[in-house]
Write an enzyme that holds these catalytic residues in place. Structure first.
Site, short mmCIF file in Angstrom:
data_model
loop_
_atom_site.label_atom_id
_atom_site.label_comp_id
_atom_site.label_asym_id
_atom_site.label_seq_id
_atom_site.Cartn_x
_atom_site.Cartn_y
_atom_site.Cartn_z
N SER A 169 -13.48 -22.79 -12.83
CA SER A 169 -12.05 -22.63 -13.10
C SER A 169 -11.18 -23.38 -12.11
O SER A 169 -10.03 -23.70 -12.40
CB SER A 169 -11.65 -21.16 -13.05
OG SER A 169 -12.18 -20.48 -14.12
N ALA A 173 -10.53 -13.48 -9.08
CA ALA A 173 -11.98 -13.56 -8.81
C ALA A 173 -12.68 -14.51 -9.78
O ALA A 173 -12.29 -14.57 -10.95
CB ALA A 173 -12.59 -12.16 -8.94
N GLY A 225 -12.32 -16.73 -7.37
CA GLY A 225 -11.48 -17.35 -6.35
C GLY A 225 -11.21 -18.83 -6.47
O GLY A 225 -10.71 -19.46 -5.54
N GLY A 226 -11.54 -19.44 -7.64
CA GLY A 226 -11.35 -20.89 -7.80
C GLY A 226 -9.91 -21.33 -7.59
O GLY A 226 -9.63 -22.27 -6.85
N ASP A 267 -7.40 -8.97 -7.55
CA ASP A 267 -8.48 -8.78 -8.53
C ASP A 267 -9.39 -7.66 -8.05
O ASP A 267 -9.64 -7.54 -6.84
CB ASP A 267 -9.31 -10.08 -8.70
CG ASP A 267 -10.02 -10.16 -10.06
OD1 ASP A 267 -10.76 -9.21 -10.41
OD2 ASP A 267 -9.82 -11.16 -10.75
N ASP A 303 -4.25 -3.90 -9.53
CA ASP A 303 -4.01 -4.29 -10.92
C ASP A 303 -2.92 -5.36 -10.95
O ASP A 303 -1.81 -5.12 -10.48
CB ASP A 303 -3.58 -3.03 -11.70
CG ASP A 303 -3.30 -3.33 -13.17
OD1 ASP A 303 -3.34 -4.53 -13.56
OD2 ASP A 303 -3.04 -2.37 -13.92
N ASP A 351 -4.56 -16.19 -14.11
CA ASP A 351 -5.64 -16.58 -15.03
C ASP A 351 -6.29 -15.32 -15.61
O ASP A 351 -7.46 -15.32 -15.95
CB ASP A 351 -6.66 -17.43 -14.24
CG ASP A 351 -7.69 -18.11 -15.13
OD1 ASP A 351 -7.43 -18.27 -16.33
OD2 ASP A 351 -8.75 -18.51 -14.60
N LYS A 381 -4.42 -17.32 -23.05
CA LYS A 381 -5.70 -17.36 -23.79
C LYS A 381 -5.40 -17.27 -25.28
O LYS A 381 -4.53 -16.48 -25.69
CB LYS A 381 -6.61 -16.19 -23.37
CG LYS A 381 -6.67 -15.95 -21.86
CD LYS A 381 -7.50 -16.99 -21.15
CE LYS A 381 -7.43 -16.77 -19.64
NZ LYS A 381 -8.02 -17.85 -18.87
C1 SAM Z 1 -11.06 -16.08 -15.86
S1 SAM Z 1 -11.26 -15.01 -14.52
C2 SAM Z 1 -10.36 -15.80 -13.26
C3 SAM Z 1 -11.03 -16.99 -12.66
C4 SAM Z 1 -10.27 -17.51 -11.47
N1 SAM Z 1 -9.00 -18.09 -11.84
C5 SAM Z 1 -11.05 -18.55 -10.70
O1 SAM Z 1 -10.57 -19.66 -10.59
O2 SAM Z 1 -12.13 -18.25 -10.19
C6 SAM Z 1 -10.25 -13.67 -14.93
C7 SAM Z 1 -10.14 -12.59 -13.89
O3 SAM Z 1 -9.05 -11.76 -14.24
C8 SAM Z 1 -9.33 -10.47 -13.74
N2 SAM Z 1 -8.43 -9.49 -14.37
C9 SAM Z 1 -8.34 -9.16 -15.66
N3 SAM Z 1 -7.39 -8.19 -15.81
C10 SAM Z 1 -6.89 -7.95 -14.58
C11 SAM Z 1 -5.88 -7.09 -14.08
N4 SAM Z 1 -5.19 -6.28 -14.87
N5 SAM Z 1 -5.62 -7.11 -12.74
C12 SAM Z 1 -6.30 -7.92 -11.92
N6 SAM Z 1 -7.27 -8.76 -12.34
C13 SAM Z 1 -7.55 -8.77 -13.66
C14 SAM Z 1 -10.81 -10.29 -14.03
O4 SAM Z 1 -11.36 -9.32 -13.15
C15 SAM Z 1 -11.35 -11.70 -13.79
O5 SAM Z 1 -11.91 -11.79 -12.49
#
Ligand code: SAM
Length: 356
Positions: free
Chosen positions: A190, A223, A225-226, A242, A262, A278, A307
């Protein structure tokens, strides 16, 4: 020269969205025409234009403003039924009428299954064509980025398009696809999405003006972390939100603070320069959250993903971007929205909200 129209490459599978977008945009400029497309071909053609409206429409659609099209090219010749033993002669004949000297040659093919088979041909034919064009004076002796680029789009072994590209209004990457390499310590693939977003949605000058070392950023749904890592590498301090774990390489930057919270509830104690998000969530919820942060003054600029797992993707994108745009306007914020489906985006688009 015939009904050559515009060529708009896009992500394979997103031809209906690309077609809907260009048809709607052409309509707002009062230009007729129709989109012709084939599912999973990786491109759309916009046809039925006279020569004047074709060049007007091409100019009226800056590449950075198109969401689903990676590029738009004004085609001046279409060659079909080419003899595999001699593709060069018909191209040189088609060029003879143009009277133009191009600065560079760009060999392209759709980014789809059928297009990939054409990659080798694009390379070998490109070498022969480059030499042939130089010999007859249609290509400058050395690459010259100030002159128009000649784009040769191979649609099949016997079918190609010739198009002239304005170097000031074209992506600097062949086919609109930046070839970015994932660093060995990047926490996720990502990371490439945010890297491409910064290259594609902002000019070099805008990046230098708006993204500076020492700024504060928040990354919602961070997460592993990208995105946080990309921002930290640019020298920003990042609060990463996250419940999932962050990779050691992200934490190792020393610039990322991880909070298990959250993303829909957490807010920063002070306004931040950048909000990135993201989170995998409904586009409506994410766009509304971004609007809240910006309108309530918690962030000055934002980059986020919408998305698009649903069927009516173009309608969804239009609805969410229009709603966000009117909310920001009503709040008196002088911000602009830019959106693109990046090469590294899958079923999603990336949106930036930036100062004017
Ligand atoms: C596609 S991943 C993110 C990848 C990240 N941008 C990277 O570069 O590594 C989506 C993340 O959104 C988090 N997520 C989804 N709903 C969330 C919320 N309400 N609060 C915090 N994190 C959330 C998930 O735990 C997941 O780790």
């Amino acid at each position: 020269m015939g009904d050559a129209g515009l060529y708009l490459p896009c992500r394979a599978g997103f031809e209906p969205e690309c077609a809907a977008e260009v048809t709607e945009r052409a309509g707002t400029f009062g230009v007729g025409g129709y989109a012709k497309t084939e599912r999973d071909s990786g491109y759309v053609r916009f046809l039925g234009l006279d020569a004047t409206s074709q060049s007007q429409l091409c100019r009226a659609l800056p590449w950075r403003e198109l969401i689903f099209a990676r590029q738009r090219l004004s085609v001046f010749a279409e060659l079909q039924g080419l003899d595999p033993k001699d593709r060069l002669t018909p191209v040189l004949e088609a060029m003879a009428g143009s009277g133009q000297v191009f600065g560079e040659l760009s060999m392209e093919h759709p980014d789809a299954d059928v297009g990939r088979d054409l990659a080798g041909l694009a390379r070998s034919f490109g070498n022969a064509l480059r030499a042939g064009l130089r010999k007859v004076g249609h290509l400058s002796a050395k690459d010259d980025a100030r002159k128009p680029t000649l784009h040769v789009v191979l649609l099949a072994g016997n079918h190609l398009l010739l198009a002239a590209g304005d170097p000031d209004n074209s992506p600097p990457w062949v086919g609109g696809i930046p070839r970015l390499k994932l660093a060995h310590d990047a926490p996720s693939r990502s990371a490439l999405k945010l890297e491409e977003a910064l290259l594609s949605l902002l000019s070099a000058e805008e990046r230098a003006r708006w993204m500076k070392s020492g700024q504060q950023a928040v990354d919602l749904g961070a997460a592993p972390g990208g995105w946080s890592w990309v921002l930290a590498r640019a020298g920003l301090s990042v609060t990463a939100i996250d419940n999932g774990p962050l990779a050691d390489s992200a934490m190792g930057t020393g610039l990322i603070k991880h909070l298990h919270s959250d993303g829909f509830r957490w807010r920063p104690p002070h306004p931040v320069d950048w909000l990135v998000c993201d989170m995998v969530e409904q586009p409506k919820r994410v766009a509304a959250l971004m609007g809240d942060w910006l309108i309530e003054g918690d962030a000055r600029r934002a980059i986020f993903n919408l998305k698009l797992p649903m069927k009516k993707r173009w309608q969804e994108v239009r609805e969410q971007l229009d709603t966000l745009h009117s909310r920001l306007q009503q709040a008196g914020l002088d911000l602009q929205l830019r959106a693109r489906q990046l090469y590294h985006d899958r079923e999603e688009i990336t949106v930036a909200v930036l100062p004017r």
